[in-house]
Design an enzyme around this catalytic site. Structure first.
Site, PDB file in Angstrom:
ATOM      1  NE  ARG A  88      -3.909  -2.050   2.521  1.00  0.00           N
ATOM      2  CZ  ARG A  88      -3.685  -3.311   2.961  1.00  0.00           C
ATOM      3  NH1 ARG A  88      -2.663  -3.574   3.350  1.00  0.00           N
ATOM      4  NH2 ARG A  88      -4.834  -4.077   2.924  1.00  0.00           N
ATOM      5  CG  ASP A 148      -7.667  -3.882   8.122  1.00  0.00           C
ATOM      6  OD1 ASP A 148      -7.341  -4.398   7.025  1.00  0.00           O
ATOM      7  OD2 ASP A 148      -6.811  -2.890   8.566  1.00  0.00           O
ATOM      8  NE  ARG A 151      -9.888  -7.967   3.274  1.00  0.00           N
ATOM      9  CZ  ARG A 151      -9.354  -6.740   2.593  1.00  0.00           C
ATOM     10  NH1 ARG A 151      -8.367  -6.231   3.006  1.00  0.00           N
ATOM     11  NH2 ARG A 151      -9.868  -6.552   1.278  1.00  0.00           N
ATOM     12  CG  HIS A 175      -5.671  -0.476   5.833  1.00  0.00           C
ATOM     13  ND1 HIS A 175      -6.396  -1.660   6.115  1.00  0.00           N
ATOM     14  CD2 HIS A 175      -5.771  -0.127   4.423  1.00  0.00           C
ATOM     15  CE1 HIS A 175      -7.056  -2.012   4.917  1.00  0.00           C
ATOM     16  NE2 HIS A 175      -6.505  -0.983   3.925  1.00  0.00           N
TER      17      HIS A 175
END
Length: 308
Positions: A88, A148, A151, A175
């Site tokens: 990211r 998150d 998940r 993140h």
């Protein structure tokens, strides 16, 4: 209740779809720089209205921010998505310029809006919006922790062999694949600690699978995921729009909370009509504090790459 979603790609369109289906907003505006793209997505979504039973009006616009005027909530999904093998953080150069321009344009037409940042690297992009817009900190929210945590709960339910409605858990921290802090110690199955049902080794595997949840999907799909990110955003938007006072882990600007300052990172917050209405400081054990500090150091390092 008017909501603008900037970026009509997979995540933005999913976000608009889930908001519309929940039927709490009067209007959703999709905006994109690609000619006709947002208009096409909006028309396609509106053609599902009678089938999915919603009355939310969805409109599309090619880069015309006047159409976003007086939005109560604005969601920024624009920027390039991850490709397989990318972190990211590697998106920062291009996406920082986009997010800075988009946030300024949104505020010009909706000075009282609440901004939800989705673009990656999300914590750093949220920090950028804080530093360049001057909005009160309660009105700038980073989405990552909600995704998150979803998940995490998926992986917990899988390990437990339990229905996901039985499972509760939270991910705080940055993140990023290395920055996430899944709180396995506090995860429960219908109020019973999950450690009562599965081994420490299995819990460690759940934690590691959660941390690479996005990268796993990027490898499988060839690009970033969109259903769960879109659903996560819609949950935050609904909590604000309907003044639900729900707790979500979100990227918030910290000023001493959790012993951290001058950065945005995922922590539990209460979301209501004013945006972030409270940062909830939970007691972390020594290992969790160490992971959080390590995560914060990583976020701060990425923040250092920004050019204001």
């Amino acid at each position: 209740m008017k909501v603008t979603v900037v970026g009509a790609g997979a995540v933005g369109a999913s976000c608009a779809e889930y908001i519309a289906i929940k039927n709490f907003a009067s209007e959703v505006v999709l905006l994109d720089i690609k000619e006709g793209y947002a208009e096409g997505k909006a028309m396609d979504l509106m053609q599902t209205a009678s089938l999915n039973g919603f009355d939310t009006k969805i409109t599309g616009s090619t880069n015309d921010y006047t159409k976003t005027a007086n939005s109560d909530i604005c969601v920024i999904t624009s920027g390039i998505p991850r490709k397989p093998g990318m972190t990211r953080e590697e998106l920062i150069g291009i996406n920082a310029g986009i997010v800075k321009t988009v946030s300024a344009s949104l505020i010009e037409h909706s000075p009282n809006t609440i901004i939800i940042v989705v673009s990656n690297p999300m914590d750093t992009m949220t920090y950028l919006v804080h530093k360049t817009t001057g909005l009160p900190k309660n009105r700038i929210i980073g989405m990552g922790g909600a995704l998150d945590s979803a998940r995490f709960k998926y992986r917990l339910a899988e390990a437990l062999g339990a229905p996901i409605s039985d499972v509760d858990g939270m991910v705080i921290g940055g993140h990023s694949d290395k920055g996430m802090v899944p709180l396995t110690r506090l995860a429960t199955r219908n109020s019973v600690p999950v450690s009562e049902f599965i081994s420490e080794e299995r819990l460690t595997q759940v934690k590691e699978d959660t941390k690479v949840g996005g990268a796993t999907l990027t490898k499988l799909l060839g690009t970033s995921a969109w259903y769960a990110p879109g659903a996560a955003v819609s949950g935050l938007v609904q909590a604000i729009a309907c003044d639900q006072k729900k707790i979500y882990p979100c990227s918030a600007l910290l000023e001493g909370e959790f012993g951290l300052s001058d950065l945005c990172i995922g922590v539990p917050v209460v979301l209501g009509k004013n945006g972030i209405e409270k940062i909830v400081e939970i007691d972390l054990n020594d290992a969790e504090k160490a992971h959080m500090a390590e995560s914060a150091a990583g976020v701060s390092k990425t923040n250092g790459l920004l050019e204001f």
